[in-house]
Design a protein around this motif. Structure first.
Motif, mmCIF file in Angstrom:
data_model
loop_
_atom_site.group_PDB
_atom_site.id
_atom_site.type_symbol
_atom_site.label_atom_id
_atom_site.label_comp_id
_atom_site.label_asym_id
_atom_site.label_seq_id
_atom_site.Cartn_x
_atom_site.Cartn_y
_atom_site.Cartn_z
ATOM 1 N N ILE A 50 14.042 -2.117 26.156
ATOM 2 C CA ILE A 50 15.494 -2.114 26.390
ATOM 3 C C ILE A 50 16.186 -3.292 25.704
ATOM 4 O O ILE A 50 17.137 -3.095 24.938
ATOM 5 N N PRO A 51 15.754 -4.543 25.918
ATOM 6 C CA PRO A 51 16.420 -5.640 25.201
ATOM 7 C C PRO A 51 16.211 -5.572 23.694
ATOM 8 O O PRO A 51 17.094 -5.997 22.930
ATOM 9 N N ALA A 52 15.050 -5.051 23.245
ATOM 10 C CA ALA A 52 14.827 -4.916 21.806
ATOM 11 C C ALA A 52 15.833 -3.945 21.198
ATOM 12 O O ALA A 52 16.359 -4.180 20.105
ATOM 13 N N LEU A 53 16.117 -2.851 21.912
ATOM 14 C CA LEU A 53 17.104 -1.888 21.422
ATOM 15 C C LEU A 53 18.504 -2.483 21.432
ATOM 16 O O LEU A 53 19.284 -2.270 20.493
ATOM 17 N N PHE A 54 18.838 -3.233 22.483
ATOM 18 C CA PHE A 54 20.141 -3.907 22.523
ATOM 19 C C PHE A 54 20.292 -4.865 21.346
ATOM 20 O O PHE A 54 21.343 -4.913 20.692
ATOM 21 N N LEU A 55 19.240 -5.629 21.062
ATOM 22 C CA LEU A 55 19.293 -6.592 19.961
ATOM 23 C C LEU A 55 19.456 -5.882 18.622
ATOM 24 O O LEU A 55 20.303 -6.271 17.796
ATOM 25 N N ALA A 56 18.673 -4.824 18.400
ATOM 26 C CA ALA A 56 18.768 -4.090 17.140
ATOM 27 C C ALA A 56 20.147 -3.450 16.971
ATOM 28 O O ALA A 56 20.718 -3.460 15.876
ATOM 29 N N THR A 57 20.693 -2.909 18.064
ATOM 30 C CA THR A 57 22.021 -2.285 18.007
ATOM 31 C C THR A 57 23.092 -3.328 17.721
ATOM 32 O O THR A 57 24.015 -3.087 16.927
ATOM 33 N N ALA A 58 22.976 -4.488 18.356
ATOM 34 C CA ALA A 58 23.951 -5.556 18.132
ATOM 35 C C ALA A 58 23.906 -6.052 16.692
ATOM 36 O O ALA A 58 24.959 -6.289 16.072
ATOM 37 N N VAL A 59 22.715 -6.185 16.139
ATOM 38 C CA VAL A 59 22.587 -6.629 14.746
ATOM 39 C C VAL A 59 23.173 -5.589 13.799
ATOM 40 O O VAL A 59 23.886 -5.929 12.849
ATOM 41 N N GLN A 60 22.896 -4.311 14.080
ATOM 42 C CA GLN A 60 23.450 -3.260 13.223
ATOM 43 C C GLN A 60 24.971 -3.238 13.292
ATOM 44 O O GLN A 60 25.643 -3.057 12.273
ATOM 45 N N TRP A 61 25.524 -3.406 14.492
ATOM 46 C CA TRP A 61 26.982 -3.454 14.620
ATOM 47 C C TRP A 61 27.549 -4.663 13.879
ATOM 48 O O TRP A 61 28.590 -4.581 13.225
ATOM 49 N N ARG A 62 26.834 -5.790 13.950
ATOM 50 C CA ARG A 62 27.297 -7.001 13.267
ATOM 51 C C ARG A 62 27.282 -6.820 11.751
ATOM 52 O O ARG A 62 28.184 -7.286 11.050
ATOM 53 N N LEU A 63 26.290 -6.098 11.246
ATOM 54 C CA LEU A 63 26.167 -5.907 9.805
ATOM 55 C C LEU A 63 27.107 -4.844 9.265
ATOM 56 O O LEU A 63 27.606 -4.965 8.147
ATOM 57 N N THR A 64 27.335 -3.779 10.033
ATOM 58 C CA THR A 64 28.125 -2.648 9.540
ATOM 59 C C THR A 64 29.529 -2.572 10.124
ATOM 60 O O THR A 64 30.399 -1.916 9.563
ATOM 61 N N GLY A 65 29.725 -3.183 11.287
ATOM 62 C CA GLY A 65 31.026 -3.119 11.946
ATOM 63 C C GLY A 65 31.278 -1.823 12.674
ATOM 64 O O GLY A 65 32.388 -1.576 13.155
ATOM 65 N N LYS A 66 30.246 -0.966 12.793
ATOM 66 C CA LYS A 66 30.439 0.305 13.496
ATOM 67 C C LYS A 66 29.102 0.815 14.015
ATOM 68 O O LYS A 66 28.032 0.435 13.544
ATOM 69 N N LEU A 67 29.202 1.718 15.022
ATOM 70 C CA LEU A 67 28.038 2.401 15.564
ATOM 71 C C LEU A 67 28.377 3.882 15.677
ATOM 72 O O LEU A 67 29.512 4.240 15.990
ATOM 73 N N SER A 68 27.401 4.731 15.426
ATOM 74 C CA SER A 68 27.644 6.162 15.548
ATOM 75 C C SER A 68 27.645 6.563 17.023
ATOM 76 O O SER A 68 27.047 5.874 17.857
ATOM 77 N N PRO A 69 28.315 7.675 17.365
ATOM 78 C CA PRO A 69 28.266 8.148 18.754
ATOM 79 C C PRO A 69 26.846 8.377 19.258
ATOM 80 O O PRO A 69 26.556 8.145 20.427
ATOM 81 N N MET A 70 25.938 8.827 18.385
ATOM 82 C CA MET A 70 24.554 9.044 18.785
ATOM 83 C C MET A 70 23.879 7.725 19.162
ATOM 84 O O MET A 70 23.094 7.669 20.121
ATOM 85 N N GLN A 71 24.176 6.665 18.417
ATOM 86 C CA GLN A 71 23.591 5.360 18.737
ATOM 87 C C GLN A 71 24.080 4.863 20.088
ATOM 88 O O GLN A 71 23.305 4.324 20.884
#
Length: 205
Positions: A50-71
């Motif tokens: 769970i925290p690993a997924l939160f960290l990966a999602t946060a990094v992806q949002w930081r790099l791209t500025g967006k998250l898909s609805p599926m994510q």
């Protein structure tokens, strides 16, 4: 993600799964006492995932500025069902999570077909420009594919061992998804459009 190294995106997508797999394999035959309760390897792996997924999602949002609805949906469901598994010390909730995710995705894709909206193109249109008929075919195929994955997950977690399910979750599902995408190569080719001529992703099918 264009300015990042090529390995960053797959590392963010598969990193949490590898963490889950590694912790499970390390502790699958052990019991660890935490907060006055005994936890097996599956729950420990969920606790790490769970925290690993939160960290990966946060990094992806930081790099791209967006998250898909599926994510976003995946993150919410992982938190809810993973949290229930940890709280109740019961792996079944976390094992049920992929079934719910895949049924949800299939329902969304089915709704897009019923409403004649190109929601799948809204997610993949930039990388895979196709005509409206191509998107309709791919949407229908992917909806059925997600239902098959949901059924497969139900059969495996209900009838097989924890180890079998973890191998299926970590490696089987990504391989099946890759095979599905590769198997539709002819569809992409037959309905491809030059990027400049691609229609609006949210245009009616």
């Amino acid at each position: 993600m264009e300015t990042t190294k090529p390995w960053v995106k797959p590392a963010l997508e598969f990193g949490p799964l590898i963490v889950f797999f590694a912790v499970f394999m390390l502790y699958r035959d052990d019991t660890v006492v935490m907060w006055g309760r005994d936890y097996g390897g599956f729950i420990l792996a969920t606790l790490a995932f769970i925290p690993a997924l939160f960290l990966a999602t946060a990094v992806q949002w930081r790099l791209t500025g967006k998250l898909s609805p599926m994510q976003v949906a995946t993150l919410v469901l992982v938190t809810v069902f993973g949290g229930l598994s940890i709280w109740l010390n019961d792996p079944r909730f976390f094992k049920l999570k992929p079934t719910i995710i895949y049924v949800l995705f299939a329902a969304i894709l089915g709704a897009s077909l019923a409403l004649r909206r190109n929601w799948l193109g809204a997610v993949l249109g930039e990388a895979l420009p196709m005509d409206a008929h191509g998107w309709r075919k791919l949407t229908a195929r992917m909806a059925v594919f997600f239902l098959v994955l949901a059924l497969a997950n139900e059969v495996i977690w209900r009838t097989m061992s924890d180890s079998t399910w973890v191998w299926f979750k970590t490696f089987g599902l990504p391989v099946l998804l890759f095979a599905f995408l590769l198997g539709n190569a002819r569809l992409y080719r037959d309905h491809a459009l030059p990027e400049a001529a691609a229609k609006d992703d949210d245009a009616p099918l």
